[in-house]
Every structure is written in C-alpha cells, then in structure tokens.
Design an enzyme around this catalytic site. Structure first.
Site, mmCIF file in Angstrom:
data_model
loop_
_atom_site.group_PDB
_atom_site.id
_atom_site.type_symbol
_atom_site.label_atom_id
_atom_site.label_comp_id
_atom_site.label_asym_id
_atom_site.label_seq_id
_atom_site.Cartn_x
_atom_site.Cartn_y
_atom_site.Cartn_z
ATOM 1 N N HIS A 131 16.332 22.234 20.248
ATOM 2 C CA HIS A 131 14.897 21.941 20.181
ATOM 3 C C HIS A 131 14.502 20.990 21.315
ATOM 4 O O HIS A 131 15.342 20.585 22.112
ATOM 5 C CB HIS A 131 14.572 21.306 18.826
ATOM 6 C CG HIS A 131 15.160 19.932 18.614
ATOM 7 N ND1 HIS A 131 14.781 19.087 17.614
ATOM 8 C CD2 HIS A 131 16.132 19.242 19.297
ATOM 9 C CE1 HIS A 131 15.446 17.947 17.672
ATOM 10 N NE2 HIS A 131 16.283 18.017 18.683
ATOM 11 N N HIS B 266 12.475 8.438 23.166
ATOM 12 C CA HIS B 266 11.901 8.966 21.922
ATOM 13 C C HIS B 266 11.397 7.885 20.985
ATOM 14 O O HIS B 266 10.778 8.179 19.964
ATOM 15 C CB HIS B 266 12.925 9.842 21.184
ATOM 16 C CG HIS B 266 13.292 11.079 21.960
ATOM 17 N ND1 HIS B 266 14.356 11.873 21.637
ATOM 18 C CD2 HIS B 266 12.727 11.639 23.048
ATOM 19 C CE1 HIS B 266 14.431 12.881 22.502
ATOM 20 N NE2 HIS B 266 13.456 12.757 23.364
ATOM 21 N N GLU C 283 11.745 12.558 16.900
ATOM 22 C CA GLU C 283 12.450 13.674 16.258
ATOM 23 C C GLU C 283 12.781 13.395 14.797
ATOM 24 O O GLU C 283 13.566 14.114 14.189
ATOM 25 C CB GLU C 283 13.735 13.989 17.033
ATOM 26 C CG GLU C 283 13.456 14.470 18.452
ATOM 27 C CD GLU C 283 14.706 14.848 19.219
ATOM 28 O OE1 GLU C 283 15.827 14.688 18.682
ATOM 29 O OE2 GLU C 283 14.559 15.296 20.371
ATOM 30 N N LYS D 149 21.069 22.037 17.982
ATOM 31 C CA LYS D 149 20.566 20.664 17.868
ATOM 32 C C LYS D 149 19.091 20.760 17.549
ATOM 33 O O LYS D 149 18.294 21.189 18.389
ATOM 34 C CB LYS D 149 20.798 19.927 19.191
ATOM 35 C CG LYS D 149 20.460 18.450 19.104
ATOM 36 C CD LYS D 149 20.805 17.694 20.365
ATOM 37 C CE LYS D 149 19.668 17.693 21.344
ATOM 38 N NZ LYS D 149 19.666 16.529 22.260
ATOM 39 N N ASP E 182 23.578 11.972 22.275
ATOM 40 C CA ASP E 182 22.898 12.368 23.513
ATOM 41 C C ASP E 182 22.533 11.067 24.224
ATOM 42 O O ASP E 182 21.642 10.340 23.766
ATOM 43 C CB ASP E 182 21.638 13.194 23.242
ATOM 44 C CG ASP E 182 20.936 13.592 24.544
ATOM 45 O OD1 ASP E 182 21.440 13.231 25.637
ATOM 46 O OD2 ASP E 182 19.886 14.255 24.477
ATOM 47 N N LYS F 126 17.931 25.296 26.248
ATOM 48 C CA LYS F 126 16.540 25.090 25.849
ATOM 49 C C LYS F 126 15.710 26.139 26.576
ATOM 50 O O LYS F 126 15.510 26.027 27.790
ATOM 51 C CB LYS F 126 16.067 23.707 26.276
ATOM 52 C CG LYS F 126 16.718 22.534 25.546
ATOM 53 C CD LYS F 126 16.376 21.224 26.258
ATOM 54 C CE LYS F 126 16.685 20.002 25.434
ATOM 55 N NZ LYS F 126 16.590 18.752 26.247
ATOM 56 N N GLU G 46 20.164 9.459 21.320
ATOM 57 C CA GLU G 46 20.389 10.131 20.032
ATOM 58 C C GLU G 46 21.809 9.913 19.521
ATOM 59 O O GLU G 46 22.771 10.106 20.277
ATOM 60 C CB GLU G 46 20.170 11.651 20.185
ATOM 61 C CG GLU G 46 18.764 12.017 20.608
ATOM 62 C CD GLU G 46 18.630 13.474 21.080
ATOM 63 O OE1 GLU G 46 19.426 14.327 20.649
ATOM 64 O OE2 GLU G 46 17.727 13.730 21.893
ATOM 65 N N ASP H 179 22.771 18.724 29.656
ATOM 66 C CA ASP H 179 21.389 19.091 29.329
ATOM 67 C C ASP H 179 20.566 18.954 30.610
ATOM 68 O O ASP H 179 20.309 19.946 31.308
ATOM 69 C CB ASP H 179 20.877 18.184 28.206
ATOM 70 C CG ASP H 179 19.379 18.301 27.956
ATOM 71 O OD1 ASP H 179 18.760 19.269 28.434
ATOM 72 O OD2 ASP H 179 18.805 17.428 27.262
ATOM 73 N N SER I 277 12.173 13.403 27.552
ATOM 74 C CA SER I 277 13.209 13.031 28.524
ATOM 75 C C SER I 277 13.567 14.285 29.326
ATOM 76 O O SER I 277 14.665 14.803 29.259
ATOM 77 C CB SER I 277 14.442 12.475 27.805
ATOM 78 O OG SER I 277 15.049 13.462 27.005
ATOM 79 N N GLU J 264 26.416 14.335 25.002
ATOM 80 C CA GLU J 264 25.484 15.037 25.903
ATOM 81 C C GLU J 264 24.994 14.069 26.983
ATOM 82 O O GLU J 264 24.733 12.895 26.693
ATOM 83 C CB GLU J 264 24.314 15.537 25.048
ATOM 84 C CG GLU J 264 23.242 16.308 25.786
ATOM 85 C CD GLU J 264 22.134 16.732 24.812
ATOM 86 O OE1 GLU J 264 22.449 17.084 23.649
ATOM 87 O OE2 GLU J 264 20.960 16.690 25.196
HETATM 88 O O1 2PG Z 1 17.151 15.250 25.566
HETATM 89 C C1 2PG Z 1 17.122 16.127 24.694
HETATM 90 O O2 2PG Z 1 18.131 16.745 24.440
HETATM 91 C C2 2PG Z 1 15.831 16.519 24.039
HETATM 92 C C3 2PG Z 1 15.915 16.995 22.631
HETATM 93 O O3 2PG Z 1 16.596 16.155 21.763
HETATM 94 O O4 2PG Z 1 14.839 15.575 24.239
HETATM 95 P P1 2PG Z 1 13.552 15.996 25.100
HETATM 96 O O5 2PG Z 1 12.989 17.197 24.457
HETATM 97 O O6 2PG Z 1 12.653 14.790 25.042
HETATM 98 O O7 2PG Z 1 14.044 16.273 26.480
HETATM 99 MG MG MG Z 2 19.377 15.771 25.999
#
Ligand code: 2PG
Ligand code: MG
Length: 416
Positions: A370, A146, A196, A393, A232, A342, A155, A317, A42, A275
């Site tokens: 992560h 996911h 995950e 996270k 999230d 990230k 999430e 994010d 995502s 999030e």
């Molecule tokens: O959205 C998120 O926060 C992440 C990790 O949980 O997902 P992705 O790595 O798929 O962006």
């Molecule tokens: Mg996110």
C-alpha cells in the site's frame, strides 16, 4: 467483449483527506471496474510522477481516454497499459500523471475480470492461483514522514510468519497493535496514530524496538505461532547528502555506521525484514548489508522464497521504485534480496508485473505494498495473491487498511 466503451474519472478523497483519482471503466458487454490511486508521503525520487488530481484527470481525459475508448480491450492488460504509456509519451507519466494511469490500469483489469466472471486475482494470475497467501506485514509503531514527534524509523512491522492461515495472520497483527497500546499505557506514554494507523508515540527508536519486541512475543505465546517483526527505515528520508550521514535527531551515523547499526538490530531482534535501510541511490550499501545479513539469497534460484531463519529480507522500496531497470542494476550489484511492489510508483499493472517477474527469476522476494495515503481500493490484495507474493504490506487497522486485509480473508474463503 471487453472492448472499452467508456471511462469516467473523478476526484475522490484519500485517507489523508487529499484528492486522488478514481477511474470507472465500462466495457461493451457491460463489464465494470472501479479503482483509485493511492499516494505516498515518503516518495522515492525515481518514482513515476503523481500530478495534482484535477490536472491528472484533465490530462488523461485529453490524451489517454481517446486512445482507449472503442480502441482497446480491457481484458488485454498489456494493450491497456501500452496505450497509457503511448498517451503519456514521457516514460514517467509526467504528462497524464501516474495517479490517472494506475487508476485506469487497475480499473481496466477489474472490468476485464468482471466480463470473465472471475475474481481479479484469477484474471491476473491464472486458475492455479488462490492457494497460497502472502504474510501480511503490519505497521504497528511508526514515525518518520508519517507522524511528527514519533520514532525516526518510519515503520515497525509485525510479521506473523508462523500463522497457519492468512486470516489468523491478519488477526495476529491486530492483536500486536492492541498489545502495543497496552504496553504504552502501562508506561504512561500517550500515543496518537500516524497516517497508516500505526501508533506514533513520542519515544526513541530503542524504546520502540523494546516495546514491539515484547508485544510480538506476548501475542506469539498467546496464539501459539511464530511472530517476528521488521522495519521500514525509509532511510532516504534520514540521509543528509551534504553531511553524507544518516540523521536521527541529535545523533548521526555514517554509511558504515548505518550498516553496522542495522546489522546489530537484525541480530538483536531477529528481524525478518528491513526495508530501505540505506539511501535510495546507495546500491553498494544495500549490497554490503545484504551480504552480511541477507543469507546470500539474491543468487538465482538460491533462495527458496519466504522467511528463512538465516535470511533477513533486505527490501528495496525507494531504491527500486518497482522499476525493472533499477531492479536490474540492483541484481547486478547484489543489492537487497527483496523488492517492494507499488503499482503507483511505476504507473501500470503490466510494469508492476514485469518487476515481479524479474525479481522472482532472480531469487528476490516480492512484497506488494500500500501507500501511506490510501483508499478503500483492494486491488493490491488480488495482485499479491495473483503473483504468489511472499508478503503484503498494508497496515493493520483503519478502514483503508482493513479493506485490503479483509479482501485477503475473502479470497481465502472463496468469497470474491
Ligand atoms: O515507504 C513506504 O513503504 C510507504 C508505505 O508504507 O510509505 P509512502 O506511501 O509514504 O511512501
Ligand atoms: Mg518504504
């Protein structure tokens, strides 16, 4: 001493079975660091660019390696990362790939730490770090990008905010994950796992709130400390720009309804963390929600970091993508009171550090994270401790997730 003498790059597997970039950095005096890039599903539209692993490796060998080997000291992270930026020359790593960049950046940091004989968190954060630990946010139920046929919300995250130690927090999240399996079983609901390791049951978001709420309460009363939960929502994935609405299967919500919905869930379930509750370009919506449930914590110095009963963390994010320019816009707009960090969203550790520093100066909580596609690399555990992040996270179970969680346990035990 830490002059880089060689860099090797190779394709390795990530947890989804896709190819990713692994880097080995060696220094003149024998210091060694190895790191691998994670990968999102995502992904935010403003993230640095990930290239197919083979292409990223070829481009980095051509453009970045010659600027680093024999030229730059691994112990000088700013110089390493500046060389990566200069080698790329695009501002978003579309030439050498953010996956090559972040693997080299993290491997160089490890090589620098190795020469010093210091744990990575200490090399990155200084000698006074290692006393306080982030609260692990553990993905226990999920869907979205996911896992298919599961919840719309990406999430549901256990948050053991009252755990007396990081080790007890890590085990609490695993216990919540296990308790959810029992509760789903009792209800006759089958559940596979998502990318995950979270349960991905075919249930509605409303049912997931109920199950996670019950599991968190059960485990909290077993263990005797406070465990809350968060989300999230990855709302950019739910948002349909043509309809200007958030689409949950058959149901849609306008932006105003989305803000109301999240605020209601925050109240009903006492959520500690949300999030990406709104689209990745909706600073205004983020600001409105922060005003309603965020306790006004984005005023500089107002927060006192960490969980507070009157303050739900509204975390950007896809909104911020670990980017100081986007975070600055968010600070100006009052959007959110927390940022997800990230390193692969921005491509280097220096850029991730800059985002953390700007956030902290402005009363924003930092949550090191992560990606859904991961490897055994545990750099983010060290990054979280090095920067005194309030949260990390990084999943709950599964080898690529426990690699980070167990590293936190080792750091706390002075065993790194
Ligand atoms: O959205 C998120 O926060 C992440 C990790 O949980 O997902 P992705 O790595 O798929 O962006
Ligand atoms: Mg996110």
């Amino acid at each position: 001493m830490t002059l880089i003498s060689s860099i090797a790059l190779r394709r390795v597997l990530d947890s989804r079975g896709n190819a990713t970039v692994e880097a080995d950095v060696l220094t003149e005096s024998g210091g060694f660091g190895r790191a691998a890039a994670p990968s999102g599903a995502s992904t935010g539209e403003h993230e640095a660019i990930e290239l197919p692993a083979g292409e990223a490796i070829a481009a980095a060998r051509e453009h970045a390696v010659p600027r680093l080997v024999g030229e730059v000291y691994a112990g000088n992270q700013r110089a390493v990362d500046a060389a990566l930026q200069a080698a790329d020359g695009t501002g978003n790593f579309s030439e050498i790939g953010a996956n090559s960049a972040v693997a080299i950046s993290m491997a160089a940091a490890k090589a620098g730490a190795d020469v010093l004989g210091a744990p990575l968190y200490q090399h990155l954060g200084g000698t006074f770090r290692g006393e306080s630990f982030p609260v692990p946010l553990g993905n226990v139920v999920g869907g979205g990008e996911h896992a298919k046929e599961a919840t719309h919300i990406q999430e549901f995250l256990a948050a053991p905010v009252g755990a007396p130690s990081v080790s007890e927090a890590v085990f609490a999240n695993a216990a919540v994950h296990a308790r959810i399996s029992e509760l789903l079983d009792d209800r006759g609901i089958p559940a596979a796992k998502g990318d995950e390791g979270a349960w991905a049951p075919p249930i509605s978001d409303a049912e997931a709130f109920a199950v996670v709420g019950e599991a968190v309460d059960d485990v909290a009363s077993d263990l005797g400390f406070e465990i809350r939960f968060g989300l999230d929502m990855a709302a950019a994935e739910l948002y349909d720009s043509e309809a200007d609405a958030y689409v949950y299967g058959d149901q849609t919500r306008s932006t105003a309804e989305q803000v109301d919905y999240v605020a209601e869930m925050v109240d009903e379930y006492d959520l500690v963390y949300v999030e990406d509750p709104l689209d990745e370009n909706d600073y205004e919506g983020f600001a409105e929600l922060t005003e309603r449930v965020g306790g006004g914590a984005s005023a500089p110095g107002a927060s006192g970091r960490g969980p507070r009963a009157d303050r739900t963390l509204i975390c950007g994010d896809d909104l911020f993508v670990t980017n100081v320019d986007r975070l600055r816009d968010g600070i100006d707009a009052g959007a959110g009171n927390a940022i997800l960090i990230k390193p692969n969203q921005i491509g280097t550790l220096s850029d991730a550090f800059d985002a953390i520093e700007l956030a902290t100066e402005n009363g924003y909580e930092t949550v090191v994270s992560h990606r859904s596609g991961e490897t055994e690399d545990a750099t983010i555990a060290h990054l979280a401790v090095a920067t005194d992040a309030g949260f990390i996270k990084t999943g709950t179970v599964g080898g690529e997730r426990t690699a980070k969680l167990n590293e936190l346990v080792r750091i706390a035990d002075d065993a790194v």
